[in-house]
Design a protein around this motif. Structure first.
Motif, PDB file in Angstrom:
ATOM      1  N   ASP A 157      11.991  -9.673   3.975  1.00 42.37           N
ATOM      2  CA  ASP A 157      12.480  -8.612   3.103  1.00 42.37           C
ATOM      3  C   ASP A 157      11.465  -7.477   2.937  1.00 42.37           C
ATOM      4  O   ASP A 157      11.493  -6.754   1.941  1.00 42.37           O
ATOM      5  CB  ASP A 157      12.840  -9.180   1.725  1.00 42.37           C
ATOM      6  CG  ASP A 157      14.102 -10.021   1.756  1.00 42.37           C
ATOM      7  OD1 ASP A 157      14.496 -10.471   2.838  1.00 42.37           O
ATOM      8  OD2 ASP A 157      14.704 -10.234   0.685  1.00 42.37           O
ATOM      9  N   ASP A 158      10.594  -7.333   3.915  1.00 35.75           N
ATOM     10  CA  ASP A 158       9.576  -6.281   3.875  1.00 35.75           C
ATOM     11  C   ASP A 158      10.243  -4.927   4.128  1.00 35.75           C
ATOM     12  O   ASP A 158      10.778  -4.686   5.209  1.00 35.75           O
ATOM     13  CB  ASP A 158       8.512  -6.555   4.943  1.00 35.75           C
ATOM     14  CG  ASP A 158       7.307  -5.634   4.846  1.00 35.75           C
ATOM     15  OD1 ASP A 158       7.431  -4.531   4.281  1.00 35.75           O
ATOM     16  OD2 ASP A 158       6.233  -6.024   5.352  1.00 35.75           O
ATOM     17  N   LEU A 181       8.328 -15.181   6.781  1.00 36.59           N
ATOM     18  CA  LEU A 181       8.349 -15.704   5.417  1.00 36.59           C
ATOM     19  C   LEU A 181       9.660 -15.278   4.758  1.00 36.59           C
ATOM     20  O   LEU A 181       9.828 -14.116   4.356  1.00 36.59           O
ATOM     21  CB  LEU A 181       7.157 -15.169   4.625  1.00 36.59           C
ATOM     22  CG  LEU A 181       5.774 -15.519   5.188  1.00 36.59           C
ATOM     23  CD1 LEU A 181       4.684 -14.822   4.388  1.00 36.59           C
ATOM     24  CD2 LEU A 181       5.551 -17.028   5.198  1.00 36.59           C
ATOM     25  N   PRO A 182      10.626 -16.186   4.611  1.00 26.91           N
ATOM     26  CA  PRO A 182      11.947 -15.835   4.070  1.00 26.91           C
ATOM     27  C   PRO A 182      11.881 -15.289   2.649  1.00 26.91           C
ATOM     28  O   PRO A 182      11.195 -15.848   1.785  1.00 26.91           O
ATOM     29  CB  PRO A 182      12.712 -17.166   4.105  1.00 26.91           C
ATOM     30  CG  PRO A 182      11.993 -17.996   5.117  1.00 26.91           C
ATOM     31  CD  PRO A 182      10.556 -17.603   5.010  1.00 26.91           C
ATOM     32  N   GLY A 183      12.597 -14.190   2.415  1.00 30.00           N
ATOM     33  CA  GLY A 183      12.701 -13.628   1.082  1.00 30.00           C
ATOM     34  C   GLY A 183      11.465 -12.929   0.573  1.00 30.00           C
ATOM     35  O   GLY A 183      11.415 -12.515  -0.583  1.00 30.00           O
ATOM     36  N   VAL A 184      10.462 -12.765   1.433  1.00 27.42           N
ATOM     37  CA  VAL A 184       9.185 -12.178   1.016  1.00 27.42           C
ATOM     38  C   VAL A 184       9.157 -10.696   1.387  1.00 27.42           C
ATOM     39  O   VAL A 184       9.643 -10.293   2.447  1.00 27.42           O
ATOM     40  CB  VAL A 184       8.009 -12.920   1.681  1.00 27.42           C
ATOM     41  CG1 VAL A 184       6.687 -12.203   1.425  1.00 27.42           C
ATOM     42  CG2 VAL A 184       7.939 -14.350   1.156  1.00 27.42           C
ATOM     43  N   MET A 242       8.073  -5.756  -2.874  1.00 29.24           N
ATOM     44  CA  MET A 242       8.069  -7.197  -3.050  1.00 29.24           C
ATOM     45  C   MET A 242       9.461  -7.785  -2.848  1.00 29.24           C
ATOM     46  O   MET A 242      10.470  -7.068  -2.907  1.00 29.24           O
ATOM     47  CB  MET A 242       7.516  -7.572  -4.423  1.00 29.24           C
ATOM     48  CG  MET A 242       6.149  -6.977  -4.706  1.00 29.24           C
ATOM     49  SD  MET A 242       5.352  -7.593  -6.204  1.00 29.24           S
ATOM     50  CE  MET A 242       4.729  -9.167  -5.627  1.00 29.24           C
ATOM     51  N   GLY A 243       9.507  -9.087  -2.607  1.00 33.15           N
ATOM     52  CA  GLY A 243      10.773  -9.755  -2.445  1.00 33.15           C
ATOM     53  C   GLY A 243      11.513  -9.864  -3.757  1.00 33.15           C
ATOM     54  O   GLY A 243      10.906  -9.861  -4.836  1.00 33.15           O
ATOM     55  N   PRO A 244      12.842  -9.985  -3.733  1.00 37.80           N
ATOM     56  CA  PRO A 244      13.643 -10.024  -4.963  1.00 37.80           C
ATOM     57  C   PRO A 244      13.340 -11.211  -5.855  1.00 37.80           C
ATOM     58  O   PRO A 244      13.593 -11.161  -7.057  1.00 37.80           O
ATOM     59  CB  PRO A 244      15.084 -10.069  -4.439  1.00 37.80           C
ATOM     60  CG  PRO A 244      14.979 -10.593  -3.046  1.00 37.80           C
ATOM     61  CD  PRO A 244      13.678 -10.077  -2.517  1.00 37.80           C
ATOM     62  N   SER A 264       7.678   1.116 -13.896  1.00 38.36           N
ATOM     63  CA  SER A 264       6.911   1.060 -12.648  1.00 38.36           C
ATOM     64  C   SER A 264       6.947  -0.342 -12.038  1.00 38.36           C
ATOM     65  O   SER A 264       6.954  -0.486 -10.807  1.00 38.36           O
ATOM     66  CB  SER A 264       5.459   1.493 -12.880  1.00 38.36           C
ATOM     67  OG  SER A 264       4.760   0.573 -13.696  1.00 38.36           O
ATOM     68  N   ARG A 265       7.001  -1.362 -12.882  1.00 35.78           N
ATOM     69  CA  ARG A 265       7.110  -2.722 -12.348  1.00 35.78           C
ATOM     70  C   ARG A 265       8.414  -2.898 -11.578  1.00 35.78           C
ATOM     71  O   ARG A 265       8.439  -3.482 -10.494  1.00 35.78           O
ATOM     72  CB  ARG A 265       7.033  -3.755 -13.474  1.00 35.78           C
ATOM     73  CG  ARG A 265       5.674  -3.874 -14.133  1.00 35.78           C
ATOM     74  CD  ARG A 265       5.642  -5.072 -15.075  1.00 35.78           C
ATOM     75  NE  ARG A 265       4.505  -4.996 -15.971  1.00 35.78           N
ATOM     76  CZ  ARG A 265       4.557  -4.567 -17.217  1.00 35.78           C
ATOM     77  NH1 ARG A 265       5.717  -4.177 -17.739  1.00 35.78           N
ATOM     78  NH2 ARG A 265       3.480  -4.525 -17.969  1.00 35.78           N
ATOM     79  N   VAL A 266       9.502  -2.408 -12.158  1.00 38.88           N
ATOM     80  CA  VAL A 266      10.809  -2.526 -11.497  1.00 38.88           C
ATOM     81  C   VAL A 266      10.805  -1.763 -10.176  1.00 38.88           C
ATOM     82  O   VAL A 266      11.279  -2.264  -9.150  1.00 38.88           O
ATOM     83  CB  VAL A 266      11.926  -2.004 -12.426  1.00 38.88           C
ATOM     84  CG1 VAL A 266      13.248  -1.918 -11.666  1.00 38.88           C
ATOM     85  CG2 VAL A 266      12.078  -2.909 -13.633  1.00 38.88           C
ATOM     86  N   ALA A 267      10.272  -0.552 -10.187  1.00 40.97           N
ATOM     87  CA  ALA A 267      10.250   0.278  -8.979  1.00 40.97           C
ATOM     88  C   ALA A 267       9.383  -0.347  -7.897  1.00 40.97           C
ATOM     89  O   ALA A 267       9.775  -0.405  -6.720  1.00 40.97           O
ATOM     90  CB  ALA A 267       9.755   1.682  -9.320  1.00 40.97           C
TER      91      ALA A 267
END
Length: 340
Positions: free
Chosen positions: A250-251, A275-278, A196-198, A187-190
């Protein structure tokens, strides 16, 4: 039990006061007050499947100079679960916000409202309501959108190209009644991929997972039905307070296209912070920048009561931490990009 350590800044802070507020239809709302009594007030409205715990790192950033009010949206956290589906609506969200403001912001005073995701939709849904407008000095809309949510979701990979297929599958994901169960590695990975951002570290992902998994399945599904048909464009155009917008590049849930539409529809736009990458959970991913944007709006538009703690905030620095650019004039698209 979860095996991932939760960093201290994501632990919910202890409120200085807890309130029970009744909305227009009688639903009981859980409200927390943090920070400095008598200081200028900031009101935080969380998003779908979250709770006041979601705001923990932002509350910690703001509570040294503001009175911070955070409440659980109906069905979430410690607020009452509506007894029927008809009690889930954007009108109910607006009425809940109105009730919270009436209880926590004295007549004649105003607050800065900040809403994330469904919390931002709440503020837009309340646009034009005089009882809300009279208590609103400014607003910050974070990772949110006024409508067309399913059409703009980017959770599915680009390989799924057919628009009708994408909308169908996204709708099934949004309205799923599948129980999430305990937080697990899967579930954390999913969740990290979807919301969330990478580059989000494990502690941030754990904080998000604990909050989201705590939301009852029926509540999640009933609010998803509302979001599926969301349309708060009219409220957006009637939102008169100076308003800034924040979004992660990255939303996947409310991509930046929504932020640009919001800015275009506002009466008094005070800038767009990228916000870059977020990802979608920007207050968890970049709490310092989100808090700084709230502070920027409070510094510019919120007048502290005479003698209040933190009154100097009204004339303090107005530049967001880690951002570039300056505040544009009303109606301008002042786009700023936070330093990664």
């Amino acid at each position: 039990m979860s095996a991932v350590h939760l960093p201290e800044e994501y632990e919910p802070p202890v409120a200085v006061e807890e309130l029970s507020v009744r909305s227009a239809d009688g639903i009981r709302l859980h409200v927390e007050v943090h920070g400095q009594p008598g200081a200028p007030t900031v009101v935080l409205a969380h998003g779908w499947t979250c709770s006041t715990a979601f705001w923990a790192p932002v509350i910690r950033e703001l509570s040294d100079r503001y009175r911070v009010v955070a409440y659980d949206q109906r069905g979430h956290g410690h607020s009452e679960i509506p007894p029927s589906r008809v009690r889930y609506s954007t009108r109910a969200l607006a009425e809940d916000l109105s009730a919270v403001l009436a209880r926590t912001v004295p007549a004649g005073e105003r607050a800065v409202l900040a809403g994330h995701s469904m919390g931002g939709m709440t503020i837009m849904a309340a646009g034009g309501r005089p009882e809300v407008a009279e208590r609103t000095a400014a607003a910050v809309l974070i990772s949110t959108g006024p409508g067309e949510l399913v059409a703009e979701l980017t959770v599915l990979p680009p390989a799924v190209r057919a628009p009708r297929v994408r909308r169908f599958l996204h709708r099934q994901l949004l309205r799923s009644r599948m129980p999430l169960g305990p937080v697990s590695p899967v579930s954390r990975v999913a969740l990290k991929y979807a919301i969330m951002g990478p580059g989000s570290p494990a502690g941030q992902v754990e904080a998000a997972a604990r909050v989201v998994h705590a939301c009852p399945t029926a509540v999640r599904a009933n609010w998803a039905a509302v979001l599926d048909r969301l349309d708060v464009h009219e409220g957006l155009t009637r939102l008169a307070a100076p308003t800034s917008v924040v979004v992660g590049t990255d939303d996947r849930l409310t991509p930046p296209v929504h932020a640009h539409r919001i800015v275009a529809g506002l009466k008094d736009s005070r800038g767009l912070l990228l916000l870059p990458g977020v990802g979608h959970m920007s207050p968890l991913e970049r709490p310092a920048e989100v808090a700084a944007e709230i502070h920027r709006m409070a510094s510019a538009h919120l007048v502290a009561p005479a003698g209040a703690v933190g009154a100097a905030v009204a004339v303090g620095a107005a530049v967001a931490v880690g951002s570039a650019g300056s505040v544009g004039s009303a109606g301008s698209v002042d786009e700023r990009t936070a330093v990664a």
